[in-house]
Every structure is written in C-alpha cells, then in structure tokens.
Design an enzyme around this catalytic site. Structure first.
Site: not given
Length: 515
Positions: A62, A69
């Site tokens: 990530y 998001g």
C-alpha cells in the site's frame, strides 16, 4: 550533526523512547534545537533498506506499489512510485483558513521528526534531515489551520516546502518554498517510494497541538489554585474544607494535592483563627475547590499519559518491520485515543473556568461577599469590576460550547475507504482555545481577588497569597476609581502564561502540586 558532537545542555535529542510533553514545549516554544540519536538513525536507515528490497521484489505494498485511499485497488509500477509520492504531497495540501502560529508549526514539525525517527516509515535519512534542518533553522511552512480530519493536511503543507513548493516564513518574510530553503543554505529534495506518504501520515498534528495544550493546562492548574486561594482570603472563607483529613478519605489524588496547595498558600492567614469559624461552611465554589480542581488535575494527568504514549508510538501506514523484512498495512494513523483524551481535557478545563467565574461572581456581589459592590471604593458613581465578571461569564459560556466532544463525530472520506475518522485535530484545536479562555478567566479572578484583599488587613493573609498579591500589584495597581481594565486583565494573563505568579508563590516555599 551526530549525537556525540553536541552539547547536551542546549538541545532536545530524539531517541527511540522517552519523548514527552516537556520536550515538545522546549522545541516549539523555547526554540531548542533538535537532534536525532545514533540509535534512531540506524533504525531509519534499516527501515529504508526494507522498502528498497520490497521495490526490487515488485511486492504489492500500500502506498508504494498501489495508490492510496480508495485508489489502493490500483497497482502502481515501481517506476511510478516516485511520481505517486510527489502527487500525494501536492494533492493533500488542501487546508484552508488562517495559518498555525510559529509555535504550533514547530510543534507539528517536531512530531513529524519524532514519528519518522522511530524507524517504521521506510523514509531516507536525508529526507528526515531536511525536515530537521528546517525546524532548527526556523524555516516554518505556512500551514492552514482548518481542513484536517485528524491527519494528512498539516503535514502535506509542511512537506510541500521540502520539495521546494508551498510557502514558508523565514526571518519574518513569507517566501516560496524553494527560496525559503535557499535562505538557510538548504535544497529541495526529490521524494522516492513511500516518502510522500510517510511525511503525510500519522497523528502528528493532533499530538503536537494537544501536547502544547496539556503543557499549558498543567501550568494553569497551579494558577487556578493560586487564584482560588486569593479568593478564599478575599471572601474570608472557612479553612475547614481544606483539612488534610477530608482529603485523606477522598481517594482521588488531585483532591489531596489541591487541598495541600491551599493549606500551604494560606499558612499564616488569620482565617485559621477561631474567629473565622463564624461561617459554618462556604458556597460550593469555595468549599469544593479541592474536589473540582482536583478532578481537573486527575483528568489532565490522564490526558498527559495518553499524549505521551502516542508521542512514542509509530503512527504511519503502512508500517515497516525490519526484523521481519516486511511492510504491514495498519490503522495506527487513526487518532481515536488522542481525540477522546483531548475532548476530556476540554471538559476538565471548562469546569476549572466555570468554578473560577463563580468565585469572581461572589467577589463582585456585595450580597454574597460582604464587600463593597463590585469591589469599588466608590460604589454608585463607579462600576468597579462589574464588567470583568461579564467577560468571564462570556468566556465560560464559550468553553461550554467548546467542551462538546469532537471525537463522537465522524464523516466518511476517500470514497468510503476511510469511513470513520477521529476528528482529533478538531479536539486539539478546541482544547487550545479552551486553555486560552481559562487563562483569561483566571486572570479576571486574580484581578478581583486582589482587589478584595484591599479591604482586609494585608498583615493577616497567607504567605503564598501575599506572594501572589505582591507580584500582581507590582504590575497592576489597586482600583481607586474606574479605569479601562482590559490592559490590567492582559497584564495578569501574561503573568499567568509566563508562570511569573506561580514562580513568586513557589519562591516563598509554597511548592504547588499537580498530582
């Protein structure tokens, strides 16, 4: 500069543990320089090594090889990761409104350095050093005050200057980011994988502002005890309520500490003589000073522990674990603990202002005090201190509104990916506002209480009370005829903020306890 090259008396060293509210105050308010320990630097370098390895492996991580998001579903190639970091900083710098003060900006920058120094962010040492050099060189980015749900916004405006964008204040002038850096011989940096996200993430903003609020609250607790002691003298209160035996059977530490402070400051007062016992008991705003001030002390002590736990926590996302050579997505950037604690601080301090204003009301009411109306030597033609009580009442009413919790609110963001937020920055901002209001309310109580003392023999007051009275009278004369008193209130307020009154009281042996 390395740890072994610096003089330990002139700086704050950020180490793997032990950072606290006092350290933040020294950095933000007293302008102490900041250095990072050699141990912390090793952790920074090791975490960066893991990020570089993950990039070489083209692992799915990530914010490194994915968007952020709701864009975390979108895969990003290693060659695009640097552009992602630049875009994150640019897009997240979306705050609005008036800027943070210089002290507040320094506090946020200090907490960013602190968070990154823990070695769970995977950022390069040179990026942290640029942020550190900006802090030590007073290159202070313009950070809009509004627009944070608990993270991201403040840090993005600070990070903008690191990349040569944004606006910063240097030597009293606001300059474009690159020009501001150049003034201090610094150069913008090109961000690499994860670095933009690491700069933006974490609970740095709420912890920074909340830490300043806690520091100021601890000082205000002492000032509130002082103002209440002077009021007890002016109102000719009954000292029985502060007896040590009473505090001993109320098992909250703050109650006993407050009663002990009052006994110390009122030592030597004629109130301790038998003739003061004509009044069986006082109104609750006088009689329950230990219970109310004590509760505020206990709550503030708890909030301090929460803030300092967070100061020593890794709050990035994702977190890099060097021992396992891996990165884990987390929600340590969620600041619920801090948000709730700072809401509690606002409640505790609001009560401190509320009971202070009630004592001011009694001091200015001839019906309740037995003193001249509004403490004026010329009642009728002069209004005396009628209106300062109005001011205190208005500030307390504002505090009651600000004491409504921010942390119980939440609003979805990032297309629902971030569907619950702490609102911790809002909690911190309103706590700072409550702190300011409380300090003004206490200043007004001291103004009125010192005037009340004018109507009794100065030989009969307690030693600590006399020290407070003398320090104030050196700046603010007694009221003989009506005059504008806003400057008097501000003068006493300044003495509260600088701890001048606390110092004067403690100098005569009245060491004041907050626990």
């Amino acid at each position: 500069m390395k740890e072994h090259e610096i003089n330990s008396q002139e700086y704050v060293t950020i180490r793997p543990d032990g950072f606290g509210v006092d350290d933040l105050h020294r950095i933000a308010r007293r302008r102490h320089h900041v250095y990072i320990s050699d141990d912390s630097r090793r952790e920074i370098r090791e975490s960066r090594r893991v990020v570089d390895d993950l990039l070489r492996q083209n692992a799915i991580v990530y914010g490194i090889t994915t968007g952020v998001g709701d864009n975390s579903k979108i895969r990003i190639g290693p060659e695009e990761s640097a552009q992602l970091q630049l875009s994150l900083v640019r897009s997240h710098a979306s705050g609005v409104g008036e800027p943070l003060s210089a002290d507040e900006t320094r506090a946020v920058m200090a907490m960013m350095v602190r968070n990154l120094s823990l070695g769970y962010s995977g950022i390069r040492e040179e990026v942290v050093d640029l942020l550190l050099n900006m802090l030590n060189g007073d290159v202070l980015p313009r950070v809009p005050r509004k627009g944070s749900l608990g993270y991201l916004s403040y840090q993005a405006h600070i990070a903008s200057v690191l990349i040569g964008e944004g606006v910063a204040r240097v030597d009293g002038s606001e300059l474009p980011g690159a020009e501001a850096l150049e003034r201090r011989g610094l150069r913008p940096i090109a961000l690499q994988a994860k670095e933009g996200l690491s700069l933006l993430n974490g609970t740095c903003d709420m912890v920074a502002l909340g830490g300043l609020a806690v520091h100021d609250a601890l000082s205000l607790l002492k000032s509130a005890d002082i103002s209440s002691a002077v009021s007890v003298e002016g109102l000719r209160g009954n000292l029985t309520a502060f007896d040590a035996r009473i505090g001993a059977v109320k098992k909250h530490k703050g109650v006993g500490a407050t009663a002990a402070n009052l006994r110390t400051m009122l030592a030597g007062s004629s109130l301790g003589e038998a003739n003061s016992q004509d009044k069986v008991q006082d109104a609750l705003s006088v009689r329950s000073i230990p219970q109310v001030h004590g509760a505020a002390k206990d709550m503030t002590r708890f909030v301090k522990s929460v803030i300092e736990d967070e100061m020593n926590s890794a709050t990035d996302n994702p977190l890099v674990f060097t021992e396992d050579e891996m990165s884990l997505s987390s929600s340590n950037c969620h600041g619920e603990s801090v948000a709730m604690a700072l809401d509690l601080l606002a409640i505790a301090l609001t009560e401190l202002s509320s009971i202070s204003e009630r004592r001011t009301f009694r001091l200015t009411s001839a019906h309740h005090s037995g003193l001249p109306p509004f403490l004026s030597p010329n009642p009728g033609t002069d209004s005396g201190y009628m209106i300062p009580q109005y001011t205190a009442a208005a500030l307390v009413s504002d505090n009651k509104r600000l004491a409504q919790p921010a942390s119980v609110d939440s609003i979805p963001s990032a297309a629902g990916q971030e569907d619950h937020v702490s609102m911790g920055t809002s909690s911190a901002l309103k706590s700072l506002e409550v702190v300011e209001n409380v300090s003004q309310v206490i200043a007004i109580e001291l103004l009125c209480a010192c005037q009340a003392v004018e109507f009794i023999s100065s030989d009969s007051i307690g030693r600590g009370v006399a020290a407070a009275y003398d320090s104030i009278r050196a700046i603010v004369p007694r009221l003989k005829n009506d005059r504008p008193v806003h400057s008097d209130i501000e003068a006493i307020h300044s003495m509260i903020v600088s701890e001048e009154i606390v110092d004067a009281v403690e100098l005569v042996g009245s060491t004041l306890r907050t626990v």
